[in-house]
Each structure stands twice: as C-alpha cells, then as structure tokens.
Design an enzyme around this catalytic site. Sequence first.
Site, PDB file in Angstrom:
ATOM      1  N   HIS A   1       1.506 121.181  78.593  1.00  0.00           N
ATOM      2  CA  HIS A   1       2.811 120.637  78.250  1.00  0.00           C
ATOM      3  C   HIS A   1       3.818 120.770  79.390  1.00  0.00           C
ATOM      4  O   HIS A   1       4.434 119.790  79.810  1.00  0.00           O
ATOM      5  CB  HIS A   1       3.379 121.306  76.998  1.00  0.00           C
ATOM      6  CG  HIS A   1       4.734 120.782  76.626  1.00  0.00           C
ATOM      7  ND1 HIS A   1       5.901 121.364  77.067  1.00  0.00           N
ATOM      8  CD2 HIS A   1       5.103 119.714  75.872  1.00  0.00           C
ATOM      9  CE1 HIS A   1       6.930 120.682  76.603  1.00  0.00           C
ATOM     10  NE2 HIS A   1       6.483 119.676  75.875  1.00  0.00           N
TER      11      HIS A   1
ATOM     12  N   HIS B   1       0.216 118.670  66.787  1.00  0.00           N
ATOM     13  CA  HIS B   1       1.024 118.751  68.009  1.00  0.00           C
ATOM     14  C   HIS B   1       0.425 119.744  69.004  1.00  0.00           C
ATOM     15  O   HIS B   1       0.310 120.930  68.709  1.00  0.00           O
ATOM     16  CB  HIS B   1       2.438 119.197  67.625  1.00  0.00           C
ATOM     17  CG  HIS B   1       3.421 119.222  68.735  1.00  0.00           C
ATOM     18  ND1 HIS B   1       4.268 120.281  68.943  1.00  0.00           N
ATOM     19  CD2 HIS B   1       3.707 118.305  69.698  1.00  0.00           C
ATOM     20  CE1 HIS B   1       5.040 120.030  69.969  1.00  0.00           C
ATOM     21  NE2 HIS B   1       4.720 118.844  70.455  1.00  0.00           N
ATOM     22  N   ARG B   2       0.004 119.221  70.156  1.00  0.00           N
ATOM     23  CA  ARG B   2      -0.644 120.043  71.192  1.00  0.00           C
ATOM     24  C   ARG B   2      -1.884 120.744  70.637  1.00  0.00           C
ATOM     25  O   ARG B   2      -2.224 121.865  71.029  1.00  0.00           O
ATOM     26  CB  ARG B   2       0.323 121.062  71.798  1.00  0.00           C
ATOM     27  CG  ARG B   2       1.614 120.460  72.330  1.00  0.00           C
ATOM     28  CD  ARG B   2       2.530 121.497  72.950  1.00  0.00           C
ATOM     29  NE  ARG B   2       3.915 121.030  72.937  1.00  0.00           N
ATOM     30  CZ  ARG B   2       4.972 121.761  73.235  1.00  0.00           C
ATOM     31  NH1 ARG B   2       4.812 123.030  73.593  1.00  0.00           N
ATOM     32  NH2 ARG B   2       6.190 121.265  73.170  1.00  0.00           N
TER      33      ARG B   2
ATOM     34  N   LYS C   1       3.443 113.085  81.016  1.00  0.00           N
ATOM     35  CA  LYS C   1       4.587 113.940  81.357  1.00  0.00           C
ATOM     36  C   LYS C   1       5.150 113.525  82.716  1.00  0.00           C
ATOM     37  O   LYS C   1       5.114 114.273  83.693  1.00  0.00           O
ATOM     38  CB  LYS C   1       4.160 115.401  81.346  1.00  0.00           C
ATOM     39  CG  LYS C   1       3.603 115.894  80.017  1.00  0.00           C
ATOM     40  CD  LYS C   1       4.641 115.833  78.901  1.00  0.00           C
ATOM     41  CE  LYS C   1       5.706 116.894  79.062  1.00  0.00           C
ATOM     42  NZ  LYS C   1       6.626 116.913  77.869  1.00  0.00           N
TER      43      LYS C   1
ATOM     44  N   GLU D   1       0.469 112.002  75.749  1.00  0.00           N
ATOM     45  CA  GLU D   1       1.819 111.913  76.309  1.00  0.00           C
ATOM     46  C   GLU D   1       1.752 112.077  77.822  1.00  0.00           C
ATOM     47  O   GLU D   1       1.259 113.088  78.336  1.00  0.00           O
ATOM     48  CB  GLU D   1       2.744 112.977  75.715  1.00  0.00           C
ATOM     49  CG  GLU D   1       4.155 112.875  76.312  1.00  0.00           C
ATOM     50  CD  GLU D   1       5.118 113.924  75.804  1.00  0.00           C
ATOM     51  OE1 GLU D   1       6.165 114.126  76.474  1.00  0.00           O
ATOM     52  OE2 GLU D   1       4.849 114.546  74.762  1.00  0.00           O
TER      53      GLU D   1
ATOM     54  N   ASP E   1      -0.697 116.493  76.146  1.00  0.00           N
ATOM     55  CA  ASP E   1       0.156 116.153  77.279  1.00  0.00           C
ATOM     56  C   ASP E   1      -0.651 116.202  78.572  1.00  0.00           C
ATOM     57  O   ASP E   1      -1.506 117.082  78.733  1.00  0.00           O
ATOM     58  CB  ASP E   1       1.310 117.148  77.392  1.00  0.00           C
ATOM     59  CG  ASP E   1       2.022 117.374  76.071  1.00  0.00           C
ATOM     60  OD1 ASP E   1       2.894 116.564  75.749  1.00  0.00           O
ATOM     61  OD2 ASP E   1       1.686 118.351  75.364  1.00  0.00           O
TER      62      ASP E   1
ATOM     63  N   GLU F   1      -2.160 115.176  69.263  1.00  0.00           N
ATOM     64  CA  GLU F   1      -1.255 114.899  70.374  1.00  0.00           C
ATOM     65  C   GLU F   1      -1.517 115.884  71.499  1.00  0.00           C
ATOM     66  O   GLU F   1      -1.781 117.059  71.260  1.00  0.00           O
ATOM     67  CB  GLU F   1       0.195 115.012  69.883  1.00  0.00           C
ATOM     68  CG  GLU F   1       1.254 114.598  70.876  1.00  0.00           C
ATOM     69  CD  GLU F   1       1.796 115.745  71.727  1.00  0.00           C
ATOM     70  OE1 GLU F   1       2.598 115.463  72.629  1.00  0.00           O
ATOM     71  OE2 GLU F   1       1.411 116.911  71.486  1.00  0.00           O
TER      72      GLU F   1
ATOM     73  N   ASP G   1       3.212 121.243  64.303  1.00  0.00           N
ATOM     74  CA  ASP G   1       2.462 122.414  64.773  1.00  0.00           C
ATOM     75  C   ASP G   1       1.568 122.973  63.674  1.00  0.00           C
ATOM     76  O   ASP G   1       0.722 123.832  63.934  1.00  0.00           O
ATOM     77  CB  ASP G   1       3.429 123.521  65.219  1.00  0.00           C
ATOM     78  CG  ASP G   1       4.295 123.119  66.399  1.00  0.00           C
ATOM     79  OD1 ASP G   1       3.891 122.202  67.143  1.00  0.00           O
ATOM     80  OD2 ASP G   1       5.380 123.721  66.568  1.00  0.00           O
TER      81      ASP G   1
END
Length: 250
Positions: free
Chosen positions: A50, A8-9, A112, A110, A37, A35, A230
């Site tokens: 993000h 995640h990120r 945003k 993703e 953003d 992943e 995470d």
Amino acid sequence: MRTAIFAHRGSKANRPENTLAAFEEAARVQSDGIELDVHLTKDQEVVVMHDEKVNRTTNGTGQIKQFTLRDLQELDAGSWFSGNYRKEKVPTLKEVLELLSDYSGVINIELKTDRNVYPGIEERVVRIVDAYRANLPVVYSSFNHESLIRLKKTDASAEVALLLWERLAEPWRYTQQVGATAQHLWEPSAFSDTAKQLHQHNIKVRAWTVNKPKHMQLAFQMGLDALITDYPEVALDLRKSYETAGKKLH
C-alpha cells in the site's frame, strides 16, 4: 441489487495486509472481490504494497522504488502484525495472481501512481494480468486518473474505476470522459445522492473503507454495487442475515 463484498488489501483485519496470507484468507472466506495495491521496484518489477515506503509494514526503511525486487523480498513483511507471520514477504503481482489462479471473484488492482511517478507501470500491469488472469474479472482503480487513461490506451477493454474522496458536480460526466465504469468513493461520499446520480447513468458505486456494521447495512439498503472492507467475513455474514430478513418480509 446485491452488494458485493471486496476484501481491502486482503483480509486486512486478521492478516498482515497485502501479503499472500491476507489474500489466501480473503479467498477462503469467499469474498466477492479482493483489493490490492501495486508499485514498481528499482528494477521495474510490479509489487504489492500500500504505502510508497516500506517502513510501516516491513522491518526496512525507504521508498519501494529504491529497492530491487531481491532486496525488497528479503524484508520481513509480517512480524509487524504478528510473530506468526514473520515469514511473509512483499509479494509480486505475479505471485498474487498465481495464488489466486482459481479465484473467480473480482481482483481490484489499485495503481499507486498518485504520489510517485512509475513510468510504464500501466503497461506492465496489463501484461501481467493478461498472462495470469485472462478471462477472469479485474478492475483497475487509482486516484491518478491520468494513469487510468494511459491504462485504457493500453487495453481499451479494461474496466477502470475512479478513486475519489470528494463528491463531484454531475459526477457521471467526468466518469464517462475518463472512460471509467465505476467510482470508488470514500464512505461519506458514497452514502449520498452521488450514488443515485451515478446509478441513473449506469455507473457502478463501490464504497471504501466500510468497517462498521451499521454502514455495511446502509450499503445493502442503498444498493451500492460493492463495499470495500477490512472485515470481509463480518460483511458476508451481515449480508446473509440482511437477505434472509428480506426474504421473510416477502
């Protein structure tokens, strides 16, 4: 079915999120997916962060869309996390995909677009992916499902996933209507009958953000398609132990 592990990120727990350092670490530990953003700058460059504002993860203030790329990349995007990362900058999507050019896992981008309007971002993202990640796996997700429909019009072959907090009645119908192949669900929604219903209609289920070991184990037991976490290195170790235990039972 084996549950994939998405970072995640990037490797958010031990690197400043959505930076090259975080993505490099996620690839190093061999996450199955990464992943990230994306937003648009004032001069229409696709950048990876993000929040809509730079306040939390840089030494600047204001909306990303108010910055040119040059001004945005003058900000320090690492010191908020640790002084060891003070040289980290806000990366462009191009820079991230160049860094991950040898990474064969899934890149989850993703969009945003649920709070800010970024006209044309879908086309720009697809062009960058086509140029830097042709023939390698990419899935696009967003809370703004209209954005996903626009992206599918740009690239009919694109894999898109609905980001959702809540559970839907007959969730497969809406997913199919949008042209998505997956739902990315908040933990409580993913750990419900919704997952079984979606699987019955060949729709993938990826849960976010799964950080507790007991919830990771539950994702493995339920056969979710992926968990987004995470702590990718923790999840990878747990999955290995879970699979080893399963083999011993057989």
